[in-house]
Design an enzyme around this catalytic site. Structure first.
Site, PDB file in Angstrom:
ATOM      1  N   LYS A  38      19.763  -1.599  61.296  1.00 39.03           N
ATOM      2  CA  LYS A  38      19.247  -2.796  60.619  1.00 39.03           C
ATOM      3  C   LYS A  38      20.342  -3.465  59.778  1.00 39.03           C
ATOM      4  O   LYS A  38      21.349  -2.826  59.434  1.00 39.03           O
ATOM      5  CB  LYS A  38      18.038  -2.438  59.755  1.00 39.03           C
ATOM      6  CG  LYS A  38      18.334  -1.484  58.633  1.00 39.03           C
ATOM      7  CD  LYS A  38      17.020  -0.937  58.042  1.00 39.03           C
ATOM      8  CE  LYS A  38      17.310  -0.151  56.795  1.00 39.03           C
ATOM      9  NZ  LYS A  38      16.216   0.703  56.370  1.00 39.03           N
ATOM     10  N   ARG A 122       4.762   1.536  49.858  1.00 37.11           N
ATOM     11  CA  ARG A 122       5.398   0.273  50.196  1.00 37.11           C
ATOM     12  C   ARG A 122       4.679  -0.263  51.434  1.00 37.11           C
ATOM     13  O   ARG A 122       3.858  -1.135  51.332  1.00 37.11           O
ATOM     14  CB  ARG A 122       6.898   0.518  50.439  1.00 37.11           C
ATOM     15  CG  ARG A 122       7.706  -0.737  50.574  1.00 37.11           C
ATOM     16  CD  ARG A 122       9.184  -0.438  50.777  1.00 37.11           C
ATOM     17  NE  ARG A 122       9.438   0.300  52.034  1.00 37.11           N
ATOM     18  CZ  ARG A 122      10.659   0.584  52.475  1.00 37.11           C
ATOM     19  NH1 ARG A 122      11.725   0.233  51.801  1.00 37.11           N
ATOM     20  NH2 ARG A 122      10.823   1.239  53.618  1.00 37.11           N
ATOM     21  N   TYR A 248      38.180 -19.018  37.388  1.00 31.39           N
ATOM     22  CA  TYR A 248      37.086 -19.732  36.707  1.00 31.39           C
ATOM     23  C   TYR A 248      36.831 -19.152  35.318  1.00 31.39           C
ATOM     24  O   TYR A 248      36.723 -17.934  35.164  1.00 31.39           O
ATOM     25  CB  TYR A 248      35.788 -19.621  37.508  1.00 31.39           C
ATOM     26  CG  TYR A 248      35.729 -20.513  38.716  1.00 31.39           C
ATOM     27  CD1 TYR A 248      35.698 -21.908  38.586  1.00 31.39           C
ATOM     28  CD2 TYR A 248      35.684 -19.972  40.001  1.00 31.39           C
ATOM     29  CE1 TYR A 248      35.634 -22.728  39.695  1.00 31.39           C
ATOM     30  CE2 TYR A 248      35.609 -20.785  41.119  1.00 31.39           C
ATOM     31  CZ  TYR A 248      35.589 -22.162  40.954  1.00 31.39           C
ATOM     32  OH  TYR A 248      35.521 -22.967  42.054  1.00 31.39           O
ATOM     33  N   MET A 293      34.086 -17.812  45.265  1.00 30.87           N
ATOM     34  CA  MET A 293      33.264 -17.760  46.473  1.00 30.87           C
ATOM     35  C   MET A 293      34.060 -17.255  47.681  1.00 30.87           C
ATOM     36  O   MET A 293      33.601 -16.398  48.421  1.00 30.87           O
ATOM     37  CB  MET A 293      32.685 -19.152  46.769  1.00 30.87           C
ATOM     38  CG  MET A 293      31.630 -19.129  47.858  1.00 30.87           C
ATOM     39  SD  MET A 293      31.034 -20.769  48.276  1.00 30.87           S
ATOM     40  CE  MET A 293      30.193 -21.241  46.786  1.00 30.87           C
TER      41      MET A 293
END
Ligand SMILES: *Cc1c(COP(=O)(O)O)cnc(C)c1O
Length: 338
Positions: A38, A122, A248, A293
């Site tokens: 998965k 769940r 940043y 990013m």
């Protein structure tokens, strides 16, 4: 070093096969291994891992969606879809029933496995709903092949694992009787994920669903070898004078004159931003400034750096689990099998 232009992933086939050797000793048969693929095979690459699994002789796979099942259909004899209801029945793909109410939504003649809630709360039907589930499955014309459950804390050394095993033992007993009554024998039973398989003294189920252990990143096990390594490429280098800042927000301040380079791996590619200004790569390069990013800065001028070759180490630095580190890696990153 590879002469690639972009960040890339190396998948080590020997390490993967080494892990599968260890797993098959525990399951006592390759045929009982269902490799969990998965989320792009835990970030390793769905097709790459499917291909290597087949080469090793793995016949079973577990995926999340119908689309993933389709993509790996040719590599396996058995595929279990965990989280989606199909549009049409398949001869090879089995689908998970996660609740009583979903049973009527499966196409007639679908091969299905019933998930039972043995304590995780769940997904899955309750043990008190077993008979009702068998009735509805029959009425809907589905072909029931298996009953399984999932552990909520196999990786924590508490008694909960034993408690869930006991719960599932009772489910198995009742399901076997129902299978006889409803003439759907023999059913396949399975409950083990990686941690559970590695805690079992003697594994005796029909199949184990192994994810993280095949990728070599089960916590607390040092006999495994991580399959995936991630490398980033330098974009540019500059000299920083004392008191100049990087990135940043200028969150890193040079305390002395330094050399800093920027590499092509950022949070958009899967480099968790929470690692900003604290991540240290395996060969000692220190990440500085806010992770951007598409890129991130390190105190080095190397053309290429190894970001990690064991997701568990990076996970510890990020206060998370290797699963998150791995599944964050975007599928467009080039993957090479060596
Ligand atoms: C993800 C998953 C697994 C595999 O878990 P690992 O801890 O990676 O071995 C097994 N079964 C189910 C139902 C899962 O969702």
């Amino acid at each position: 070093m590879y002469n690639f232009l972009m960040a890339y992933i190396i998948l080590n086939k020997n390490n993967f096969f080494h892990n599968l050797d260890i797993i098959s000793k525990r399951t006592k048969s390759k045929d009982k291994i269902a490799i969990v693929l998965k989320d792009n095979a835990y970030g390793h690459g769905l097709l790459e891992m499917a291909e290597m699994s087949k080469e090793y002789g793995i016949k079973k796979a577990v995926v999340r969606s119908c689309e993933d099942a389709k993509r790996v259909e040719d590599f396996f004899e058995y595929i279990l879809v965990l989280g989606e209801i199909p549009n049409s029945a398949s001869k090879k793909v089995r689908y998970t029933i996660n609740s009583l109410d979903s049973i009527e939504n499966f196409p007639k003649n679908s091969l299905v496995e019933l998930k039972v809630d043995s304590g995780m709360h769940r997904n899955g039907v309750l043990s008190s709903e077993l008979r009702e589930a068998f009735l509805r499955i029959k009425k809907a014309g589905l072909i029931l092949e298996g009953v399984f459950t999932h552990h909520r804390s196999a990786d924590e050394l508490t008694s909960e694992w034993f408690w869930q095993n006991d719960n599932f033992k009772r489910v198995k007993k009742e399901a076997k009787a129902l299978a006889e009554e409803f003439k759907v024998e023999p059913l396949r039973f399975h409950s083990a994920n990686s941690a559970s398989l590695f805690r079992s003294e003697s594994f005796d189920e029909d199949m184990a669903r192994v994810g993280i252990v095949s990728y070599g990143c089960l916590e607390g096990s040092d006999e495994l070898k991580p399959v995936l390594s991630l490398y980033a490429k330098k974009i540019s280098t500059r000299e920083l004078k004392k008191s100049q800042r990087v990135g940043y927000g200028g969150r890193f301040v040079a305390q002395e004159d330094l050399v800093v380079s920027n590499y092509d791996f950022g949070y958009g590619d899967g480099f968790l931003r929470c690692l900003s200004n604290k991540f240290v790569a395996p060969n000692g390069e220190r990440q500085v400034g806010t992770i951007s990013m598409d890129n991130s800065s390190f105190l080095t001028d190397k053309d290429e750096i190894l970001i990690f070759d064991d997701a568990r180490v990076a996970a510890k630095q990020a206060d998370t689990i290797s699963y998150e580190i791995l599944t964050s890696l975007k599928s467009y990153i080039k993957r090479w099998i060596v």
